[in-house]
Scaffold this motif. Structure first.
Motif, PDB file in Angstrom:
ATOM      1  N   ILE A   1       0.818  -1.207   0.000  1.00  0.00           N
ATOM      2  CA  ILE A   1       0.000   0.000   0.000  1.00  0.00           C
ATOM      3  C   ILE A   1       0.856   1.263   0.000  1.00  0.00           C
ATOM      4  O   ILE A   1       0.514   2.245  -0.654  1.00  0.00           O
ATOM      5  CB  ILE A   1      -0.980  -0.022   1.188  1.00  0.00           C
ATOM      6  N   LYS A   2       1.974   1.222   0.690  1.00  0.00           N
ATOM      7  CA  LYS A   2       2.821   2.406   0.794  1.00  0.00           C
ATOM      8  C   LYS A   2       3.231   2.980  -0.567  1.00  0.00           C
ATOM      9  O   LYS A   2       3.147   4.192  -0.759  1.00  0.00           O
ATOM     10  CB  LYS A   2       4.049   2.104   1.650  1.00  0.00           C
ATOM     11  N   PRO A   3       3.648   2.159  -1.550  1.00  0.00           N
ATOM     12  CA  PRO A   3       4.010   2.741  -2.855  1.00  0.00           C
ATOM     13  C   PRO A   3       2.844   3.475  -3.527  1.00  0.00           C
ATOM     14  O   PRO A   3       3.035   4.549  -4.106  1.00  0.00           O
ATOM     15  CB  PRO A   3       4.444   1.530  -3.687  1.00  0.00           C
ATOM     16  N   PHE A   4       1.643   2.928  -3.420  1.00  0.00           N
ATOM     17  CA  PHE A   4       0.478   3.606  -3.996  1.00  0.00           C
ATOM     18  C   PHE A   4       0.203   4.913  -3.265  1.00  0.00           C
ATOM     19  O   PHE A   4      -0.060   5.942  -3.892  1.00  0.00           O
ATOM     20  CB  PHE A   4      -0.771   2.718  -3.952  1.00  0.00           C
ATOM     21  N   ILE A   5       0.255   4.893  -1.935  1.00  0.00           N
ATOM     22  CA  ILE A   5      -0.029   6.089  -1.140  1.00  0.00           C
ATOM     23  C   ILE A   5       1.007   7.170  -1.429  1.00  0.00           C
ATOM     24  O   ILE A   5       0.678   8.355  -1.503  1.00  0.00           O
ATOM     25  CB  ILE A   5      -0.080   5.746   0.367  1.00  0.00           C
ATOM     26  N   LYS A   6       2.237   6.776  -1.615  1.00  0.00           N
ATOM     27  CA  LYS A   6       3.297   7.741  -1.945  1.00  0.00           C
ATOM     28  C   LYS A   6       2.983   8.433  -3.273  1.00  0.00           C
ATOM     29  O   LYS A   6       3.040   9.660  -3.381  1.00  0.00           O
ATOM     30  CB  LYS A   6       4.635   7.015  -2.026  1.00  0.00           C
ATOM     31  N   GLU A   7       2.619   7.659  -4.285  1.00  0.00           N
ATOM     32  CA  GLU A   7       2.264   8.204  -5.600  1.00  0.00           C
ATOM     33  C   GLU A   7       0.990   9.052  -5.515  1.00  0.00           C
ATOM     34  O   GLU A   7       0.910  10.140  -6.091  1.00  0.00           O
ATOM     35  CB  GLU A   7       2.076   7.056  -6.594  1.00  0.00           C
ATOM     36  N   PHE A   8       0.002   8.554  -4.794  1.00  0.00           N
ATOM     37  CA  PHE A   8      -1.241   9.300  -4.621  1.00  0.00           C
ATOM     38  C   PHE A   8      -0.978  10.625  -3.922  1.00  0.00           C
ATOM     39  O   PHE A   8      -1.537  11.660  -4.301  1.00  0.00           O
ATOM     40  CB  PHE A   8      -2.255   8.479  -3.820  1.00  0.00           C
ATOM     41  N   GLY A   9      -0.132  10.625  -2.906  1.00  0.00           N
ATOM     42  CA  GLY A   9       0.191  11.851  -2.179  1.00  0.00           C
ATOM     43  C   GLY A   9       0.762  12.917  -3.093  1.00  0.00           C
ATOM     44  O   GLY A   9       0.397  14.099  -2.993  1.00  0.00           O
ATOM     45  N   GLU A  10       1.651  12.525  -4.001  1.00  0.00           N
ATOM     46  CA  GLU A  10       2.228  13.474  -4.957  1.00  0.00           C
ATOM     47  C   GLU A  10       1.150  14.044  -5.876  1.00  0.00           C
ATOM     48  O   GLU A  10       1.090  15.245  -6.118  1.00  0.00           O
ATOM     49  CB  GLU A  10       3.322  12.804  -5.787  1.00  0.00           C
ATOM     50  N   LYS A  11       0.304  13.168  -6.379  1.00  0.00           N
ATOM     51  CA  LYS A  11      -0.778  13.603  -7.278  1.00  0.00           C
ATOM     52  C   LYS A  11      -1.749  14.532  -6.553  1.00  0.00           C
ATOM     53  O   LYS A  11      -2.176  15.551  -7.094  1.00  0.00           O
ATOM     54  CB  LYS A  11      -1.518  12.381  -7.823  1.00  0.00           C
ATOM     55  N   CYS A  12      -2.087  14.201  -5.338  1.00  0.00           N
ATOM     56  CA  CYS A  12      -3.011  15.007  -4.545  1.00  0.00           C
ATOM     57  C   CYS A  12      -2.402  16.380  -4.265  1.00  0.00           C
ATOM     58  O   CYS A  12      -3.073  17.407  -4.404  1.00  0.00           O
ATOM     59  CB  CYS A  12      -3.328  14.277  -3.243  1.00  0.00           C
ATOM     60  N   LYS A  13      -1.133  16.410  -3.892  1.00  0.00           N
ATOM     61  CA  LYS A  13      -0.450  17.664  -3.614  1.00  0.00           C
ATOM     62  C   LYS A  13      -0.419  18.555  -4.856  1.00  0.00           C
ATOM     63  O   LYS A  13      -0.717  19.753  -4.780  1.00  0.00           O
ATOM     64  CB  LYS A  13       0.970  17.386  -3.111  1.00  0.00           C
ATOM     65  N   GLU A  14      -0.095  17.980  -6.005  1.00  0.00           N
ATOM     66  CA  GLU A  14      -0.073  18.739  -7.257  1.00  0.00           C
ATOM     67  C   GLU A  14      -1.462  19.305  -7.583  1.00  0.00           C
ATOM     68  O   GLU A  14      -1.586  20.453  -8.017  1.00  0.00           O
ATOM     69  CB  GLU A  14       0.405  17.860  -8.411  1.00  0.00           C
ATOM     70  N   THR A  15      -2.484  18.508  -7.373  1.00  0.00           N
ATOM     71  CA  THR A  15      -3.856  18.945  -7.634  1.00  0.00           C
ATOM     72  C   THR A  15      -4.248  20.085  -6.704  1.00  0.00           C
ATOM     73  O   THR A  15      -4.854  21.073  -7.139  1.00  0.00           O
ATOM     74  CB  THR A  15      -4.831  17.767  -7.479  1.00  0.00           C
ATOM     75  N   MET A  16      -3.894  19.963  -5.438  1.00  0.00           N
ATOM     76  CA  MET A  16      -4.230  21.007  -4.473  1.00  0.00           C
ATOM     77  C   MET A  16      -3.514  22.315  -4.809  1.00  0.00           C
ATOM     78  O   MET A  16      -4.104  23.399  -4.696  1.00  0.00           O
ATOM     79  CB  MET A  16      -3.891  20.535  -3.058  1.00  0.00           C
ATOM     80  N   ILE A  17      -2.275  22.241  -5.240  1.00  0.00           N
ATOM     81  CA  ILE A  17      -1.526  23.439  -5.632  1.00  0.00           C
ATOM     82  C   ILE A  17      -2.164  24.080  -6.858  1.00  0.00           C
ATOM     83  O   ILE A  17      -2.354  25.295  -6.912  1.00  0.00           O
ATOM     84  CB  ILE A  17      -0.035  23.098  -5.866  1.00  0.00           C
ATOM     85  N   ALA A  18      -2.505  23.268  -7.851  1.00  0.00           N
ATOM     86  CA  ALA A  18      -3.150  23.784  -9.067  1.00  0.00           C
ATOM     87  C   ALA A  18      -4.493  24.435  -8.728  1.00  0.00           C
ATOM     88  O   ALA A  18      -4.813  25.508  -9.258  1.00  0.00           O
ATOM     89  CB  ALA A  18      -3.346  22.666 -10.078  1.00  0.00           C
ATOM     90  N   ASP A  19      -5.267  23.800  -7.840  1.00  0.00           N
ATOM     91  CA  ASP A  19      -6.551  24.374  -7.432  1.00  0.00           C
ATOM     92  C   ASP A  19      -6.340  25.708  -6.720  1.00  0.00           C
ATOM     93  O   ASP A  19      -7.111  26.657  -6.906  1.00  0.00           O
ATOM     94  CB  ASP A  19      -7.313  23.414  -6.510  1.00  0.00           C
ATOM     95  N   TYR A  20      -5.301  25.799  -5.909  1.00  0.00           N
ATOM     96  CA  TYR A  20      -5.005  27.038  -5.198  1.00  0.00           C
ATOM     97  C   TYR A  20      -4.687  28.160  -6.186  1.00  0.00           C
ATOM     98  O   TYR A  20      -5.226  29.269  -6.078  1.00  0.00           O
ATOM     99  CB  TYR A  20      -3.834  26.824  -4.234  1.00  0.00           C
ATOM    100  N   TYR A  21      -3.826  27.888  -7.158  1.00  0.00           N
ATOM    101  CA  TYR A  21      -3.481  28.919  -8.145  1.00  0.00           C
ATOM    102  C   TYR A  21      -4.673  29.319  -8.995  1.00  0.00           C
ATOM    103  O   TYR A  21      -4.838  30.487  -9.342  1.00  0.00           O
ATOM    104  CB  TYR A  21      -2.305  28.475  -9.010  1.00  0.00           C
TER     105      TYR A  21
END
Length: 101
Positions: A76-96
């Motif tokens: 599960i950890k490898p998926f969560i690591k990848e998901f975390g990056e995607k989620c962070k990028e999405t949140m930054i894009a939404d903020y901008y």
């Protein structure tokens, strides 16, 4: 649980929910209120459904067997690591996007 019914992960598998939330918070500064995680019982395991981003409009789904869930670090950890990056990028894009308005 009925096969087609989603339930909050924090209710059905609280230990797994806690593991995911702690990892996301420690590694990506993503908090429990930034995402929604649901689970649906499948014949071969559990399908996890992650909703995130503005109005939880983005979604990721993945299915894990019970054995994979029990061995979180390897499976599960490898998926969560990848998901975390995607989620962070999405949140930054939404903020901008919000700041442009």
């Amino acid at each position: 649980m009925e096969r087609s019914t989603q339930q909050p992960l924090r209710i059905l598998l609280p230990e797994l929910y806690q593991y995911i939330i702690e990892y996301l918070e420690e590694q990506h500064n993503i908090h429990s209120y930034d995402i929604q995680v649901f689970v649906m019982n499948q014949h071969d395991g559990y399908q996890l459904s992650f909703a995130f981003g503005e109005d939880y409009s983005h979604q990721e789904k993945i299915t894990f067997s019970l054995k994979q869930i029990q061995n979180k670090e390897d499976n599960i950890k490898p998926f969560i690591k990848e998901f975390g990056e995607k989620c962070k990028e999405t949140m930054i894009a939404d903020y901008y996007k919000m700041m442009k308005m």
